[in-house]
Design an enzyme around this catalytic site. Structure first.
Site, PDB file in Angstrom:
ATOM      1  N   SER A  72       0.839  -1.196   0.000  1.00 51.02           N
ATOM      2  CA  SER A  72       0.000   0.000   0.000  1.00 51.02           C
ATOM      3  C   SER A  72       0.875   1.246   0.000  1.00 51.02           C
ATOM      4  CB  SER A  72      -0.902   0.018   1.239  1.00 51.02           C
ATOM      5  OG  SER A  72      -0.149   0.275   2.415  1.00 51.02           O
ATOM      6  N   ASP A  73       0.387   2.312  -0.625  1.00 54.17           N
ATOM      7  CA  ASP A  73       1.035   3.596  -0.423  1.00 54.17           C
ATOM      8  C   ASP A  73       0.947   3.907   1.075  1.00 54.17           C
ATOM      9  OD1 ASP A  73       2.271   6.034  -0.793  1.00 54.17           O
ATOM     10  OD2 ASP A  73       1.007   6.627  -2.479  1.00 54.17           O
ATOM     11  N   TYR A  74       1.766   4.853   1.519  1.00 47.87           N
ATOM     12  CA  TYR A  74       1.913   5.018   2.961  1.00 47.87           C
ATOM     13  C   TYR A  74       0.619   5.422   3.649  1.00 47.87           C
ATOM     14  CZ  TYR A  74       6.497   3.488   3.545  1.00 47.87           C
ATOM     15  OH  TYR A  74       7.573   2.641   3.646  1.00 47.87           O
ATOM     16  N   ALA A  86      -2.164   4.045   3.166  1.00 47.37           N
ATOM     17  CA  ALA A  86      -3.338   3.832   2.310  1.00 47.37           C
ATOM     18  C   ALA A  86      -4.190   2.665   2.812  1.00 47.37           C
ATOM     19  CB  ALA A  86      -2.904   3.596   0.863  1.00 47.37           C
TER      20      ALA A  86
END
Length: 464
Positions: free
Chosen positions: A387-389, A391
């Site tokens: 995941s993006d940070y 997310a």
């Protein structure tokens, strides 16, 4: 050219010619790992090279003298070993304190080595994930058979801890090496992505990617702490470990669709075809280096492509962590997906980062159609999804897609995510044991995510 070729061969984590010519060791059945806490902390004598009265050649003699004079004052340890406070070298912290300064602690045993060159003599490696004579799937299978579900869950974060009893080193996956090695490294700074795109040169893109891959590997090789936790840089206003590992959160391959986007300079342009060709060159260079290869050898570095998918805004028209990007099927397939498809099917990208936004009503990090149906089933992706940070936790915090972190843990991993990216806060992963206990997540699903992460570390030669 000879020096560069030699550096590249070493940087790839490849063994020396002497190692590659060795006779296969006799096969034995896979041993069981030591029980937790079973390793002895007592010192054991390091192995000493015997010359049997034979005169050593000058090169070997010089090497012995260098070892003798520097054994207690190492700046860094070889391989994936880190320096202990007492000056010895170990894969995990619990192995510190049982070998002399400059000596190497064998994993899965209490043996000490005077030199890493003697690593093949370590007892207890046959049949385990550390047995480099086995194929990767057999080695991953050993980890699956010997790690507990709780230990596997703990690995599903970017700042992964060690599994001491298995001698599995800690490792930080975060390395935003977009146009050079980030942070404290003394490395080349390459032009931003938009400049590379303006070159219209696949060859230049490949060369830049190879340079970043090589310098990422060489930076990592000389760390005193190979986990990367002591390699700090500023990211999103916070000081975090970033830039000294082999798993790159790069390149950014989104398209410039709005000139107000704050990261337009980071990507390769507005055209899907141009961006795909440049990106394939960069990823191929990062992973295979300038010499190329068929992709079956060990990687120089592992490239992670981001942000998947339909992501190209910060706050306009809405904050990126809340935006629901509504796109037609044609625009999705003709504009937003071709670059990612090229990187999976042609460049064999190691990992993919799902983005902050939603697509047509569903957050990308909880989007089984994007992560499983398209990425894995249609394109054959075999790596891991991170995941993006924050997310993953944003499924609760900003998208309000589910009510709590336990539900977020379940919907995320069941939709195809494998790892939570975060700045030390991993709320969904912390609730994953509860999701498993309730039956919302199968233990086999956790094992699948864990195995994807281990395969990438295996592909990087980190267990060889």
């Amino acid at each position: 050219m000879w020096i560069f070729g030699g550096l590249l061969a070493d940087a790839r984590g490849g063994r020396s010619a002497a190692h590659s010519r060795r006779r296969p060791r006799p096969r034995r059945g896979p041993p069981s790992p030591p029980a937790s806490g079973a390793l002895s902390f007592g010192k054991s004598a390091g192995r000493e090279a015997a010359t049997d009265g034979k005169k050593l050649p000058f090169g070997a003699m010089r090497r012995v003298l260098l070892l003798a004079t520097t054994a207690t004052a190492l700046d860094y340890c070889g391989g994936e070993y880190s320096i202990c406070p007492d000056g010895s070298c170990a894969l995990v912290a619990t192995d510190c304190g049982r070998c002399d300064a400059g000596a190497y602690a064998c994993p899965l045993s209490t043996t000490c080595l005077a030199s890493l060159d003697d690593y093949e003599s370590c007892p207890g490696l046959d049949g385990t994930y550390l047995d480099w004579t086995l194929d990767d799937e057999t080695r991953v299978a050993w980890l699956l058979a010997n790690a507990t579900t709780a230990e596997m869950i703990a690995q599903l974060v970017n700042d992964a801890p060690a599994i001491d009893r298995l001698s599995l080193p800690a490792y930080d996956y975060l390395n935003d090496n977009e146009h050079g090695v980030k942070g404290v490294a003394k490395a080349t700074v390459y032009p931003m992505g938009i400049s590379l795109g303006a070159s219209f040169s696949k060859e230049t893109a490949r060369a830049v990617g190879a340079g970043i891959g090589l310098e990422s590997r060489s930076t990592h090789n000389v760390l005193s702490n190979k986990s990367g936790d002591d390699c700090s840089s500023t990211s999103a206003g916070q000081v975090v470990a970033n830039g000294c590992g082999l798993t790159l959160y790069a390149p950014n391959v989104n398209l410039v669709r709005d000139p107000r986007w704050g990261r337009a300079e980071e990507v390769y342009g507005e055209d899907p075809h141009l961006s795909a060709e440049v990106s394939v060159g960069v990823v191929t260079g990062m992973q295979l280096g300038p010499a190329g290869g068929d992709g079956t050898s060990r990687w120089l570095a592992a490239a992670g492509v981001k942000h998947y998918a339909v992501y190209n805004n910060e706050d306009v028209p809405e904050e990126r962590t809340k935006l629901d990007a509504n796109v037609s099927s044609r625009d999705l397939w003709e504009t937003y997906l071709p670059v990612f498809k090229a990187l999976i099917t042609r460049a064999n990208a190691s990992h993919v980062m799902c983005s902050y936004n939603a697509v047509n009503g569903k957050p990308t990090c909880a989007h089984p159609e994007l992560l499983n149906d398209i990425l894995r089933d249609a394109w054959g992706f075999e790596g891991f999804v991170v995941s993006d940070y924050d997310a993953w936790k944003n499924l609760v915090d900003t998208h309000h897609y589910v009510d709590d972190y336990e539900a977020a843990a379940a919907v995320g991993i069941n939709s195809g995510m494998d790892q939570e990216g975060g700045f030390g806060s991993y709320d969904p992963i912390e609730k994953m044991p509860d999701a498993v206990a309730s039956g919302a997540v199968a233990a086999s699903t956790v094992a699948t995510a864990f195995s994807r992460l281990m395969r990438v570390r295996m592909k990087l030669g980190m267990f060889d």
